[in-house]
Design an enzyme around this catalytic site. Sequence first.
Site, PDB file in Angstrom:
ATOM      1  N   GLU A 267       0.843  -1.179   0.000  1.00 38.24           N
ATOM      2  CA  GLU A 267       0.000   0.000   0.000  1.00 38.24           C
ATOM      3  C   GLU A 267       0.881   1.233   0.000  1.00 38.24           C
ATOM      4  O   GLU A 267       1.835   1.322   0.773  1.00 38.24           O
ATOM      5  CB  GLU A 267      -0.916  -0.004   1.236  1.00 38.24           C
ATOM      6  CG  GLU A 267      -1.937   1.110   1.203  1.00 38.24           C
ATOM      7  CD  GLU A 267      -3.080   0.915   2.184  1.00 38.24           C
ATOM      8  OE1 GLU A 267      -3.346  -0.247   2.572  1.00 38.24           O
ATOM      9  OE2 GLU A 267      -3.698   1.924   2.564  1.00 38.24           O
TER      10      GLU A 267
ATOM     11  N   ASN B 294      -3.268  -1.573   7.727  1.00 39.14           N
ATOM     12  CA  ASN B 294      -4.567  -2.136   7.344  1.00 39.14           C
ATOM     13  C   ASN B 294      -4.337  -3.641   7.366  1.00 39.14           C
ATOM     14  O   ASN B 294      -3.936  -4.247   6.373  1.00 39.14           O
ATOM     15  CB  ASN B 294      -4.992  -1.612   5.982  1.00 39.14           C
ATOM     16  CG  ASN B 294      -5.308  -0.120   6.029  1.00 39.14           C
ATOM     17  OD1 ASN B 294      -5.921   0.366   6.976  1.00 39.14           O
ATOM     18  ND2 ASN B 294      -4.855   0.618   5.037  1.00 39.14           N
TER      19      ASN B 294
ATOM     20  N   LYS C  41      -3.611  -0.305  14.158  1.00 35.87           N
ATOM     21  CA  LYS C  41      -4.486   0.759  13.641  1.00 35.87           C
ATOM     22  C   LYS C  41      -5.903   0.286  13.942  1.00 35.87           C
ATOM     23  O   LYS C  41      -6.315  -0.760  13.421  1.00 35.87           O
ATOM     24  CB  LYS C  41      -4.275   0.928  12.154  1.00 35.87           C
ATOM     25  CG  LYS C  41      -5.285   1.866  11.470  1.00 35.87           C
ATOM     26  CD  LYS C  41      -4.974   1.974   9.961  1.00 35.87           C
ATOM     27  CE  LYS C  41      -5.969   2.873   9.232  1.00 35.87           C
ATOM     28  NZ  LYS C  41      -5.629   3.036   7.799  1.00 35.87           N
TER      29      LYS C  41
ATOM     30  N   GLU D 223     -10.518   4.402   9.514  1.00 33.89           N
ATOM     31  CA  GLU D 223     -10.641   4.039   8.099  1.00 33.89           C
ATOM     32  C   GLU D 223     -11.088   2.596   7.900  1.00 33.89           C
ATOM     33  O   GLU D 223     -10.546   1.870   7.070  1.00 33.89           O
ATOM     34  CB  GLU D 223      -9.301   4.274   7.371  1.00 33.89           C
ATOM     35  CG  GLU D 223      -8.895   5.749   7.416  1.00 33.89           C
ATOM     36  CD  GLU D 223      -7.631   6.051   6.613  1.00 33.89           C
ATOM     37  OE1 GLU D 223      -7.537   7.175   6.093  1.00 33.89           O
ATOM     38  OE2 GLU D 223      -6.744   5.181   6.526  1.00 33.89           O
TER      39      GLU D 223
ATOM     40  N   ARG E 263     -10.882  17.512  10.765  1.00 37.14           N
ATOM     41  CA  ARG E 263     -10.035  16.328  10.894  1.00 37.14           C
ATOM     42  C   ARG E 263      -8.821  16.595  11.770  1.00 37.14           C
ATOM     43  O   ARG E 263      -8.386  15.738  12.529  1.00 37.14           O
ATOM     44  CB  ARG E 263      -9.593  15.892   9.497  1.00 37.14           C
ATOM     45  CG  ARG E 263      -8.487  14.878   9.463  1.00 37.14           C
ATOM     46  CD  ARG E 263      -8.982  13.484   9.248  1.00 37.14           C
ATOM     47  NE  ARG E 263      -9.304  13.278   7.853  1.00 37.14           N
ATOM     48  CZ  ARG E 263      -8.490  12.715   6.971  1.00 37.14           C
ATOM     49  NH1 ARG E 263      -7.301  12.302   7.343  1.00 37.14           N
ATOM     50  NH2 ARG E 263      -8.885  12.564   5.732  1.00 37.14           N
TER      51      ARG E 263
ATOM     52  N   LYS F  48       1.393  10.477  13.929  1.00 41.29           N
ATOM     53  CA  LYS F  48       1.971  11.025  12.705  1.00 41.29           C
ATOM     54  C   LYS F  48       2.562  12.408  12.990  1.00 41.29           C
ATOM     55  O   LYS F  48       2.150  13.091  13.930  1.00 41.29           O
ATOM     56  CB  LYS F  48       0.909  11.128  11.612  1.00 41.29           C
ATOM     57  CG  LYS F  48       0.451   9.772  11.097  1.00 41.29           C
ATOM     58  CD  LYS F  48      -0.441   9.885   9.860  1.00 41.29           C
ATOM     59  CE  LYS F  48      -0.869   8.467   9.421  1.00 41.29           C
ATOM     60  NZ  LYS F  48      -1.610   8.485   8.165  1.00 41.29           N
TER      61      LYS F  48
ATOM     62  N   ASP G 243      -2.286  14.212   7.387  1.00 39.15           N
ATOM     63  CA  ASP G 243      -1.800  12.947   6.834  1.00 39.15           C
ATOM     64  C   ASP G 243      -0.592  13.155   5.934  1.00 39.15           C
ATOM     65  O   ASP G 243      -0.724  13.163   4.706  1.00 39.15           O
ATOM     66  CB  ASP G 243      -2.928  12.259   6.047  1.00 39.15           C
ATOM     67  CG  ASP G 243      -2.601  10.806   5.696  1.00 39.15           C
ATOM     68  OD1 ASP G 243      -3.261  10.247   4.787  1.00 39.15           O
ATOM     69  OD2 ASP G 243      -1.690  10.236   6.320  1.00 39.15           O
TER      70      ASP G 243
ATOM     71  N   GLU H  33       3.935   9.176  -0.689  1.00 45.53           N
ATOM     72  CA  GLU H  33       2.520   9.115  -1.070  1.00 45.53           C
ATOM     73  C   GLU H  33       2.002  10.486  -1.505  1.00 45.53           C
ATOM     74  O   GLU H  33       1.236  10.606  -2.462  1.00 45.53           O
ATOM     75  CB  GLU H  33       1.694   8.621   0.124  1.00 45.53           C
ATOM     76  CG  GLU H  33       0.202   8.594  -0.100  1.00 45.53           C
ATOM     77  CD  GLU H  33      -0.579   8.122   1.127  1.00 45.53           C
ATOM     78  OE1 GLU H  33       0.066   7.726   2.135  1.00 45.53           O
ATOM     79  OE2 GLU H  33      -1.816   8.150   1.071  1.00 45.53           O
TER      80      GLU H  33
ATOM     81  N   TRP I 159     -12.518  13.937   2.906  1.00 45.91           N
ATOM     82  CA  TRP I 159     -11.635  13.308   1.942  1.00 45.91           C
ATOM     83  C   TRP I 159     -11.495  14.164   0.692  1.00 45.91           C
ATOM     84  O   TRP I 159     -10.737  13.838  -0.214  1.00 45.91           O
ATOM     85  CB  TRP I 159     -12.156  11.911   1.544  1.00 45.91           C
ATOM     86  CG  TRP I 159     -11.880  10.838   2.560  1.00 45.91           C
ATOM     87  CD1 TRP I 159     -11.186  10.947   3.733  1.00 45.91           C
ATOM     88  CD2 TRP I 159     -12.318   9.476   2.495  1.00 45.91           C
ATOM     89  NE1 TRP I 159     -11.170   9.735   4.398  1.00 45.91           N
ATOM     90  CE2 TRP I 159     -11.847   8.816   3.657  1.00 45.91           C
ATOM     91  CE3 TRP I 159     -13.065   8.737   1.566  1.00 45.91           C
ATOM     92  CZ2 TRP I 159     -12.102   7.461   3.918  1.00 45.91           C
ATOM     93  CZ3 TRP I 159     -13.311   7.387   1.813  1.00 45.91           C
ATOM     94  CH2 TRP I 159     -12.824   6.763   2.990  1.00 45.91           C
TER      95      TRP I 159
END
Lengths: 714, 714
Positions: B182, B225, B302, B306, B351, B375, B380, B408, B558
């Site tokens: 990912e 995930n 996690k 999500e 957020r 983080k 993000d 990313e 998002w």
Amino acid sequence: MKKLVIVIIGIFLYTSVIAEDGYRLWLRYNTIDNATLLQQYRLQITSINCAADNDILKAAQQELQTGLSGLLGREIPAQKAVTNGTILMGLPTHLPFIHQLVDDTALARLGEEGFIIRTIRHEGKNVTLITGNKEAGILYGAFHFLRLLQTQQPITSLNISSAPKIHLRLLNHWDNLNRTVERGYAGCSIWDWQRLPGYIDQRYLDYARANASIGINGTVLTNVNANAMILTAPWLQKVAALARVFRPYNIKVYLTARFSAPVEIGKLKTADPLNDQVQKWWKDKADEIYRLIPDFGGFLVKANSEGQPGPQSYQRTHADGANMLADAVAPHGGIVMWRAFVYSSESPEDRFKQAYNEFKPLDGQFRKNVLIQVKNGPIDFQPREPFHPLFGAMPQTPLMMEYQLTQEYTGFATHLVYLGPLFKEILNADTHAKSNNSSVAQIVEGTADNHTLSGMAGVSNIGSDINWTGHPFGQANWYTLGRLAWDNTLTAQQIANEWIRQTFSNKQAFVDTVQKLMLASREIMVNYMTPLGLHHIMGYGHHYGPAPWYNKAPRADWNPVYFHKADSIGIGFNRTATGSNALAQYQPAVQQQFEHMATCPEQFLLWFHHVPWNYKLQSGKTLWETLCIKYYSGVDSVRWMQRSWNGLQRFIDEERFKQVQQLLAIQEQEAVWWRNACVLYFQTFSNKPVPAGYEQPDHTLEYYEELSFPYAPN
Amino acid sequence: MKKLVIVIIGIFLYTSVIAEDGYRLWLRYNTIDNATLLQQYRLQITSINCAADNDILKAAQQELQTGLSGLLGREIPAQKAVTNGTILMGLPTHLPFIHQLVDDTALARLGEEGFIIRTIRHEGKNVTLITGNKEAGILYGAFHFLRLLQTQQPITSLNISSAPKIHLRLLNHWDNLNRTVERGYAGCSIWDWQRLPGYIDQRYLDYARANASIGINGTVLTNVNANAMILTAPWLQKVAALARVFRPYNIKVYLTARFSAPVEIGKLKTADPLNDQVQKWWKDKADEIYRLIPDFGGFLVKANSEGQPGPQSYQRTHADGANMLADAVAPHGGIVMWRAFVYSSESPEDRFKQAYNEFKPLDGQFRKNVLIQVKNGPIDFQPREPFHPLFGAMPQTPLMMEYQLTQEYTGFATHLVYLGPLFKEILNADTHAKSNNSSVAQIVEGTADNHTLSGMAGVSNIGSDINWTGHPFGQANWYTLGRLAWDNTLTAQQIANEWIRQTFSNKQAFVDTVQKLMLASREIMVNYMTPLGLHHIMGYGHHYGPAPWYNKAPRADWNPVYFHKADSIGIGFNRTATGSNALAQYQPAVQQQFEHMATCPEQFLLWFHHVPWNYKLQSGKTLWETLCIKYYSGVDSVRWMQRSWNGLQRFIDEERFKQVQQLLAIQEQEAVWWRNACVLYFQTFSNKPVPAGYEQPDHTLEYYEELSFPYAPN
């Protein structure tokens, strides 16, 4: 003495520091480790002279320079002068004296890709000449010359003339646009689509070199389970970038064409091949492709098979579909390869028969630039299959061979299985379609029926793993596909010998042992997986490991039970006249070989007969006993392979020695797994014991039936 | 003379034949190309003496031998004798004289992983001593020593004492069990699950070496995930095989724990952390893991984020969930890292605020062996974020840092972006949680609040690409994570300098230019992507390229439009008291820095304020003008990067020179794309022209809006 010291230090430093990670494949170009031979070569090779006015010749010259410099442990320069030891490369147009040496007939016989290598005296110098009709010939000649040195052959008095017997020599990559590889066991796709066209990975270049070295002249970049997106402009740019890298190596790119592309990306309402708009769409699409890629090879198509769209969706024939595409690419010199791997979604008929039934009636209906691409056997790349009945049954249509290099059914990237013997077994089979000269090889070559177009393709086992194929010995199958496509009269042994010497070592003891190991490996695998003609009894979906019990597939002919038909009487698929009569698809002379249980070759027995458990084979042993003997000997043979390999440690680098050793250990475990699961399962039908003295399975049948591998590559 | 010839030939052959494919990372160990220095080093280093009675020491000795032999272009043997130039490695227990050299306090300060390197006179010989309290220290000392030579530092009179400031220094691999990664842009996963545990890929060993060289001591193998299957017996065998390879390099393995595993694989009816059966299930599972992997590190989780299952699914808190897992691993010395990256599925709140709101109330409720993994910023991993408000807000709980190495949001494996400045910017931020000594660094180190446990993790950018990270410069971010985790007081410049020298060249002109390029690259990227505090305006799903217009996501936060809030008035997210008041989550001294538009640092302006288009910044230019200036200067700066790089061709190998050159060309095209798309789109709100003299976009806004990348890696 000091010179020798320098040489020795040079050699030591050179050979000891190159990682043997497998990346360099069979083109390692390590300095010759035979001091006498090295000295001789050095006297005979001093420079390269090449009229390098074209990309292919530049590539050839570059390869010779790199290769010879490595092999001879010294710089071999390109120069304009011709001296003793010059490797002289050029076409007759560059070097007119060639016409005095080689008559026109001999030159013509070389065709577009053949070469001549000859030791000659030229302008008072001892020179090695490499020539051909076209630059591609010189490229292949250069690689051949390098192979001679890599395999430590004599290079004095060379007089070699070689031309490929098969026209299209291709890899088929089942690579998807998201970089996964269907039936790929060596990582992900080497095509970094995201960073194409701007980023040209070094791997593309080394891929081209490796393929050119074995004469492969084309590559289908995309999965036969096709994605229309590859035909859109941004993706064609990426394809064009790859084509640009491959062009100097005489490698054309091809793409798989999704038949419904006119609908999916063209927004037409139909993909009917007889529809004007559809025809125009493909014609325009071809024009677009050829503007970007002037030497684009053409399309490979899987249609109306396993869910892929096709002409039958519009009540048209395969010929209708193929011809439409053929017409679109014909003006540009392109071709279409239309796969015969079909089986009806409804028909309950023996899968064996389906491709023949669909395609034979279409013989002669295809355009001149269409080949039908036929798998080597009628089911699907099993450890052993009889030759595909279409070979010899479509004399008016060029049939090309599709082999599978990736070991979907033959051990993934974990089992050492040299497929050369499998390839040769098929090529050597006599179809008896004519009174003579109609072996499968001759049909595929095109000589049996006088076809100009001919082809051989291998479904690639290449991925992002550093050594390209996952298993170091997987490389040998890639190598062999190329060599056989060039010259199908080479034996598996000859090719294995070449590969071993170039990839590992020329030490005779090593070569002899590994050659023996490789040549035996296919039959060993047959023995521990699917002996006596068993086929298609592997795990469902991923095809990993044995699952002869499996019967839950959505269609009958996806179930192992369909293929082995084990019951209380016996096992095997009756394909004679009293069964599915698939045999009738062969010529009578071929039928006769298989039709009687008593005379059918043992290795095909259960392909064609339902044989009782207590049936006595020619050996005097029953079927059941022989089945057990085969399974057990398969495992024992893997253990022999391990012992053989263990004795070779001193000959090669530690890295690859250990890799293969580890993989053989896994192979042994998996062979035991196959043996146990199959014997235990078939035993529930035979109700007979495993012969005395054999090691007992250490798990129950239930244990094996419950194993599950949701993440096995597929 | 002849000796020199030998040396020269040796060096020529050695350095010229090693492929610079990037595989060797910063551990190339090419022979020192400075002849004077080489001679000096050779006098000072003649042999290695190591009491190598343990796997870690063997690894250290092996690395020194390989490294020194390569660097010095001659065999450096391991031997029992101590001579002039011996590198002497051993613990005080092996070499008691060390207690005379180093007092107990100094030794104690080294902890479990620190080392001392000292040039000493021992038994009448000039010797370099490498020692520590534990073998791991000697391993890290060995790598440090090698780094000195690789960066051509003096090695006479060494007196180095170094201990890591952060306890857990980890990579997090977002790798899935099907080998996809990912947010991976460098091929597929390097974990060949199919062939584990039997086949140990050479890459695992080289991965361990690379990590040990930068002090990374742990790796989470699986995606946050999570997939529960990794906790089943066959998969734990695979994990144990990896742990075995890593152990001699002092690297522990960790796994992500899927919270619903008791249901999915345990067949329990619940995963409620307060349920006895569930607790027992995890305890038994931990016991099972530790039987296989005695030094298993623990779990990364996690949860309730999500779509991932978690304790809140059972009306329990994060602390309940974390503590249950913590209790399961505590008897074995394991830890739990519980991620704070949560945002409610229902809450419409900014957020930015959500993680803080969920976690701050839980401060002090976690077991001693739990860290909260945070983080670097509240959204993000954007090109720029303010530090996460949780830093400084949970004094009773060890907070560890999560950085993202994989690009990313910062250019995939295509953009040259050195993240060192981003990492440092966050570490240097003062949370003002205490009157002093409460920078983010000090909080993460644990010194601010006196925590023993501390950690720093980087989401890995590693994949199957031969050079590990896709972009050659991606390696620098991996390298930097390790170095900063060991010593967060190092500067980005120091670390970049080290990396350049080891990876490419020590030539000063090269180092200076590339260092400048690297240090500027992050801000350049901010400028052409998200200047002035813009954030989260990238393409939907894959996050590739710009999509500031996007508003079709299933949840508001998002959508890019949610984050930039461009309208006819202005642009930016008001997070002050008149807006979402996210600012209130910081200490007052921090709030003051950002709360007023006029004094808010420009680089954070649109993070905290909705600023009118014609608002005049301190420069006198309007917001709109400055936005354009930033975007355009970003593109111009990439062109500067290209020109800089082009001038460096003579310094390094052709292969990597061209790779970076190609990638910079793509980066330039993508920077133009970002600039054009964003300026054109924001212009629809500002209704102002692009300042005079700037090159006009060569496409329309509609063109950019219609671009689609269904196969971009994600």
